[in-house]
Design a protein around this motif. Sequence first.
Motif, PDB file in Angstrom:
ATOM      1  N   THR A 251       3.219   4.047   6.187  1.00 27.62           N
ATOM      2  CA  THR A 251       1.821   4.430   6.375  1.00 27.62           C
ATOM      3  C   THR A 251       1.128   3.492   7.348  1.00 27.62           C
ATOM      4  OG1 THR A 251       1.784   5.275   4.092  1.00 27.62           O
ATOM      5  CG2 THR A 251      -0.340   4.926   5.175  1.00 27.62           C
ATOM      6  N   MET A 252       1.457   2.210   7.296  1.00 28.11           N
ATOM      7  CA  MET A 252       0.840   1.243   8.202  1.00 28.11           C
ATOM      8  C   MET A 252       1.212   1.544   9.656  1.00 28.11           C
ATOM      9  SD  MET A 252       0.955  -2.934   8.106  1.00 28.11           S
ATOM     10  CE  MET A 252       2.735  -3.004   8.258  1.00 28.11           C
TER      11      MET A 252
ATOM     12  N   LEU B 241      -0.866   4.450  10.668  1.00 23.00           N
ATOM     13  CA  LEU B 241      -2.265   4.030  10.797  1.00 23.00           C
ATOM     14  C   LEU B 241      -2.522   3.338  12.126  1.00 23.00           C
ATOM     15  CD1 LEU B 241      -3.505   2.648   7.355  1.00 23.00           C
ATOM     16  CD2 LEU B 241      -4.867   3.957   8.974  1.00 23.00           C
TER      17      LEU B 241
ATOM     18  N   ILE C 237      -6.094   7.628   6.559  1.00 19.88           N
ATOM     19  CA  ILE C 237      -5.729   7.623   7.979  1.00 19.88           C
ATOM     20  C   ILE C 237      -6.771   8.360   8.805  1.00 19.88           C
ATOM     21  CG2 ILE C 237      -3.985   8.325   9.650  1.00 19.88           C
ATOM     22  CD1 ILE C 237      -1.889   7.983   7.499  1.00 19.88           C
TER      23      ILE C 237
ATOM     24  N   GLY D 144      -3.585  -1.064   6.736  1.00 21.38           N
ATOM     25  CA  GLY D 144      -2.196  -0.821   6.352  1.00 21.38           C
ATOM     26  C   GLY D 144      -1.628  -1.919   5.470  1.00 21.38           C
TER      27      GLY D 144
ATOM     28  N   THR E  59      -0.365  -1.456   1.672  1.00 17.36           N
ATOM     29  CA  THR E  59       0.972  -1.902   1.273  1.00 17.36           C
ATOM     30  C   THR E  59       0.900  -2.880   0.113  1.00 17.36           C
ATOM     31  OG1 THR E  59       1.737  -1.643   3.556  1.00 17.36           O
ATOM     32  CG2 THR E  59       3.106  -2.964   2.089  1.00 17.36           C
TER      33      THR E  59
END
Length: 230
Positions: free
Chosen positions: A47-48, A51, A113, A137, A141
């Motif tokens: 996801t980071m 992003l 996002i 991000g 996490t």
Amino acid sequence: MDAPSYRKLLTDGLWSNNVIFTQLLALCPLMAVTTTATNGLGMGLVTMVVLIASNVLVSMIRNWVPNSIRIPIFTLLIAALVTLVDQAMNAWLHDLHRVLGLFIALIVVNCAILGRAEAFAIKNRPLASAADGLGIGLGFTLALVIVGGCREVIGSGTLFAGASLLLGPHFKFMELTLLPGYRGFLLMMLPPGGFIMLGLILSAIRLGSTLRVKAAQPSRSEGQPGGCHV
């Protein structure tokens, strides 16, 4: 934007503006994939990457995107990035890809996002947008790893099980068995366990904040003159 502001972007995203613990967003992947700390770490890193890339690309095209269709364009851009990441994981991290499965594709609808694209990237330059994506991000996490680690320890007595699948065989030392012979607690490995653990962690955070504020306040007697009071 000067250096302290970049540092503030990182620290705000990491804690004070945390996607999970502060904004209570992206709860679907939180409940679904945080059965282990490793799964949480993998989803958070993926996801980071999305992003940071989406923030930078949105910032680069912000002056050319018509305001009336910016949301569909941003969504299409994020979907393309997620597809690239999904295919890359399927090719090079296939075992982890099988674990995360459908939830990689669902990053497209992660409101954090699109929210950062709308709230920050469309108004700022690419470097600042990259710093914002990195901070958000990392905070996301961190939240996934904390929730996943707590659920894993209580649910199965291990920590970072399968870390070598994500990080490579050199990181097998991270795979710990904290409670040998532990038979497990199934509820913590199911989605309701995610809600319970998140509630406990949020309660601990709120309690810590309250105690810190009270400790910072001077006592009522301080600064008052002596003598009798009616």
